[in-house]
Design a protein around this motif. Sequence first.
Motif, PDB file in Angstrom:
ATOM      1  N   ARG A   1       1.016  -1.305   0.003  1.00 49.79           N
ATOM      2  CA  ARG A   1       0.132   0.072  -0.030  1.00 49.79           C
ATOM      3  C   ARG A   1       0.633   1.237   0.055  1.00 49.79           C
ATOM      4  O   ARG A   1       0.531   2.234  -0.758  1.00 49.79           O
ATOM      5  N   VAL A   2       1.903   1.342   0.767  1.00 50.05           N
ATOM      6  CA  VAL A   2       2.764   2.569   0.687  1.00 50.05           C
ATOM      7  C   VAL A   2       3.505   2.690  -0.548  1.00 50.05           C
ATOM      8  O   VAL A   2       3.534   3.654  -0.973  1.00 50.05           O
ATOM      9  N   THR A   3       4.013   1.432  -1.164  1.00 53.30           N
ATOM     10  CA  THR A   3       4.388   1.827  -2.566  1.00 53.30           C
ATOM     11  C   THR A   3       3.259   2.281  -3.613  1.00 53.30           C
ATOM     12  O   THR A   3       3.629   3.167  -4.373  1.00 53.30           O
ATOM     13  N   ALA A   4       2.191   2.020  -3.458  1.00 55.68           N
ATOM     14  CA  ALA A   4       1.191   2.404  -4.383  1.00 55.68           C
ATOM     15  C   ALA A   4       0.728   3.703  -3.931  1.00 55.68           C
ATOM     16  O   ALA A   4       0.361   4.357  -5.059  1.00 55.68           O
ATOM     17  N   GLU A   5       0.808   4.133  -2.701  1.00 52.05           N
ATOM     18  CA  GLU A   5       0.209   5.544  -2.478  1.00 52.05           C
ATOM     19  C   GLU A   5       1.084   6.729  -2.492  1.00 52.05           C
ATOM     20  O   GLU A   5       0.778   7.888  -2.651  1.00 52.05           O
ATOM     21  N   LEU A   6       2.436   6.219  -2.230  1.00 57.15           N
ATOM     22  CA  LEU A   6       3.310   7.493  -2.321  1.00 57.15           C
ATOM     23  C   LEU A   6       4.042   7.829  -3.476  1.00 57.15           C
ATOM     24  O   LEU A   6       4.079   6.969  -4.439  1.00 57.15           O
ATOM     25  N   PRO A   7       4.502   9.268  -3.767  1.00 61.53           N
ATOM     26  CA  PRO A   7       4.873   9.474  -5.236  1.00 61.53           C
ATOM     27  C   PRO A   7       6.202   9.124  -5.440  1.00 61.53           C
ATOM     28  O   PRO A   7       7.264   9.733  -5.493  1.00 61.53           O
TER      29      PRO A   7
ATOM     30  N   PRO B   1       8.821   0.957   2.674  1.00 65.14           N
ATOM     31  CA  PRO B   1       9.353   1.250   1.553  1.00 65.14           C
ATOM     32  C   PRO B   1       9.728   2.888   1.530  1.00 65.14           C
ATOM     33  O   PRO B   1      10.821   3.346   1.109  1.00 65.14           O
ATOM     34  N   SER B   2       9.200   3.588   2.421  1.00 68.01           N
ATOM     35  CA  SER B   2       9.411   5.006   2.468  1.00 68.01           C
ATOM     36  C   SER B   2      10.609   5.366   3.328  1.00 68.01           C
ATOM     37  O   SER B   2      11.433   5.930   2.818  1.00 68.01           O
ATOM     38  N   LEU B   3      10.782   4.607   4.184  1.00 74.50           N
ATOM     39  CA  LEU B   3      12.066   4.365   5.073  1.00 74.50           C
ATOM     40  C   LEU B   3      13.354   3.865   4.246  1.00 74.50           C
ATOM     41  O   LEU B   3      14.321   4.581   4.180  1.00 74.50           O
ATOM     42  N   TRP B   4      13.135   3.047   3.470  1.00 75.99           N
ATOM     43  CA  TRP B   4      14.048   2.372   2.510  1.00 75.99           C
ATOM     44  C   TRP B   4      14.587   3.506   1.409  1.00 75.99           C
ATOM     45  O   TRP B   4      15.739   3.649   1.390  1.00 75.99           O
ATOM     46  N   ARG B   5      13.775   4.045   0.992  1.00 75.09           N
ATOM     47  CA  ARG B   5      14.130   5.145   0.084  1.00 75.09           C
ATOM     48  C   ARG B   5      14.817   6.510   0.724  1.00 75.09           C
ATOM     49  O   ARG B   5      15.903   6.826   0.195  1.00 75.09           O
ATOM     50  N   GLN B   6      14.477   6.839   2.192  1.00 77.35           N
ATOM     51  CA  GLN B   6      15.119   7.901   2.777  1.00 77.35           C
ATOM     52  C   GLN B   6      16.637   7.122   3.052  1.00 77.35           C
ATOM     53  O   GLN B   6      17.502   8.086   3.002  1.00 77.35           O
ATOM     54  N   SER B   7      16.745   6.077   3.441  1.00 79.39           N
ATOM     55  CA  SER B   7      18.164   5.418   3.983  1.00 79.39           C
ATOM     56  C   SER B   7      19.000   5.390   2.618  1.00 79.39           C
ATOM     57  O   SER B   7      20.126   5.799   2.796  1.00 79.39           O
ATOM     58  N   GLY B   8      18.368   5.168   1.481  1.00 77.39           N
ATOM     59  CA  GLY B   8      19.043   5.105   0.216  1.00 77.39           C
ATOM     60  C   GLY B   8      19.767   6.666  -0.173  1.00 77.39           C
ATOM     61  O   GLY B   8      20.699   6.732  -0.722  1.00 77.39           O
ATOM     62  N   LEU B   9      19.035   7.540   0.207  1.00 77.56           N
ATOM     63  CA  LEU B   9      19.406   8.886   0.150  1.00 77.56           C
ATOM     64  C   LEU B   9      20.425   9.220   1.197  1.00 77.56           C
ATOM     65  O   LEU B   9      21.494  10.083   0.748  1.00 77.56           O
ATOM     66  N   VAL B  10      20.124   8.992   2.403  1.00 78.19           N
ATOM     67  CA  VAL B  10      21.113   9.445   3.359  1.00 78.19           C
ATOM     68  C   VAL B  10      22.591   8.642   3.363  1.00 78.19           C
ATOM     69  O   VAL B  10      23.399   9.240   3.786  1.00 78.19           O
ATOM     70  N   VAL B  11      22.341   7.471   2.881  1.00 80.33           N
ATOM     71  CA  VAL B  11      23.650   6.648   2.792  1.00 80.33           C
ATOM     72  C   VAL B  11      24.692   7.156   1.777  1.00 80.33           C
ATOM     73  O   VAL B  11      26.027   6.885   1.990  1.00 80.33           O
TER      74      VAL B  11
END
Length: 633
Positions: free
Chosen positions: A17-23, A73-83
């Motif tokens: 659901r998170v993957t489908a709902e967030l941009p 998935p939202s946290l995974w995205r953020q961690s991929g940016l911060v790393v």
Amino acid sequence: MGTTTDPSSYIVEQQQRVTAELPFSDTTDQADADRGFIAALEPGVVTDADGNVVWDSDSYSFLQGSCPATVNPSLWRQSGLVVKQGLYEVAEGIYQIRGLDLSNMTLIEGRTGVIVIDPLISQETAAAGLALYRAHRGDRPVTGLIYTHSHVDHFGGAMGVTTTDDVDAGRCPVLAPAGFLEHAVAENVYAGTAMARRAAYMYGAVLPRGPHGQVGAGLGQTNSVGTITLIAPTLDITHTGQEETVDGVRIVFQITPGTEAPAEMNFYFPDHRALCMAENSTHTLHNLLTLRGALVRDPHVWAKYLTEAINLFARDSDVVFASHHWPTWGTERAVEYLQLQRDLYGYLNDQTLRRLNQGYVGGEIAEAFQLPPAIENAWHTHGYYGSVSHNVKAVYQRYMGWFDGNPAHLWEHPPVESARRHVDFMGGADEVLRKARISYDNGDYRWVAQVVNYVVFADPGNEAAKTLLASCYDQLGYGAENAPWRNFFLMGAYELRNGNVGTPTKTTSPTMLAALTVEQVFDALALRLDGPKAWHEKAISDWVFTDENRTHRLELRNGLLVHYDRLDGDRLAPAEVTFTLTRSTLIAVLLAGQDLQAALRSGAITIDGDAQSFVRLVDLFDEPDPDFAIVTP
């Protein structure tokens, strides 16, 4: 040792659901995070003088893969940016070291050298970052050091970029907001032991790094574990509009006390059209009350200072950067970014107070709280570090305290006694676990955590309860968008399976202790006094500080240590004993473990009067426990 569980079907469905709902198709942040990249530290590992690893960004290489079902998935995205780590160009003459600690280190090139802003947590990571800069920009001396605020990730690496000799000689001025030193050391001394223990949960310090474990902290990946240092400021920033020139670089300051830290400041570089927002505006919803513990921050004041920054500086800025995450370029984008951040904190404050005044309590307000669509749809307002849930409760706590007004909650039993009664009322541990397993199978993990926690606190030897609770914490961690929530849940599971890991990081260092005032030393001592043991003890001592030309009176009465400076002509009772020494000797003997007898033999301390009147009090003091239990009684 137990093993982690796989994500349940409920968690898998939530992640979908998170993957489908967030941009996720919006890759603006990815472009901004990569912009200006010059070089990475290769390998991305920093060690101390003894070869111990204090930082390892390479251990997060798994984040380059696709998001697993064990991570929101939202946290995974953020961690991929911060790393993302290395040296980045922000603007002409402005560079950042990112991804080599929890925070960023920014470098501003001046007329003869380079000014360092926020030298990370550890001396070792700061030195590695400066070396990376110099490898690509030349061996420029550090001609200024700026601390944006009083948290350790913004000053701890000071001696990795400069020396006390350079500072004392005036070659490297150190700028900080007024009150910096007091708050920087107080937080790590007064409640430092408890905060550090809980920080082990907040940052997931001992969790394995990987899809089932620690994937980051939202604000950065984690904190380094090297040598914490502190060099005292030589120039205080006392008011908004104060302008200073350091190595030819003009800087205009904005004081923002009571925002993300009690002593904090933003500042503007007019010749670069660049605005540094310290930690007042980052690519996440920040904490109003950090889960490791702190004073509750004021979102109303926070929002007001963001408005002031917008009106003073943002409309004349081409880039806005901070001490975490990546910059935002373009005047229009920068203003909109800061306005949304401002709206976020202001809305949290005002709407919590609105509902509070309608009689709702913190948990009720948090459960029903919704952000406006324009705020919710911006990636940088998501709760990767702070969360709407615990921030709303923090606002409630700030104004109303721990008590929600319901008399039933005024005098509840403490955790263990309450747990035993709950389990007994529920039909015993076996019955609670039977019902809890049904709730677990139905995906009601919040309820399982609550009721099985009763069983663990009623009987910490119940292995079935600990196993079920650990599995429940796994699921809650997998589903969390907020990195500290994930780390808290997974650390809880880890300790239930493996036992207490204690506190992996130190809260103080010799240079931080050296910055304590006489008042703070005696305050710290007072916090270790076992009050009941000292009820009937009385003692009066004077402490003459030769380096500060003053005498400090210490009185023990009614289980309380009272202390204050003596004034000329005061009519106090005579002291039983007088100690003559320096402030540094006081710190060494009372807090750093130096032997009192050795100090006496060397002459560092002289005594006049009955020394036993003070020495006999030693047994009245106890030590804080850095290994206290959290998920068990």
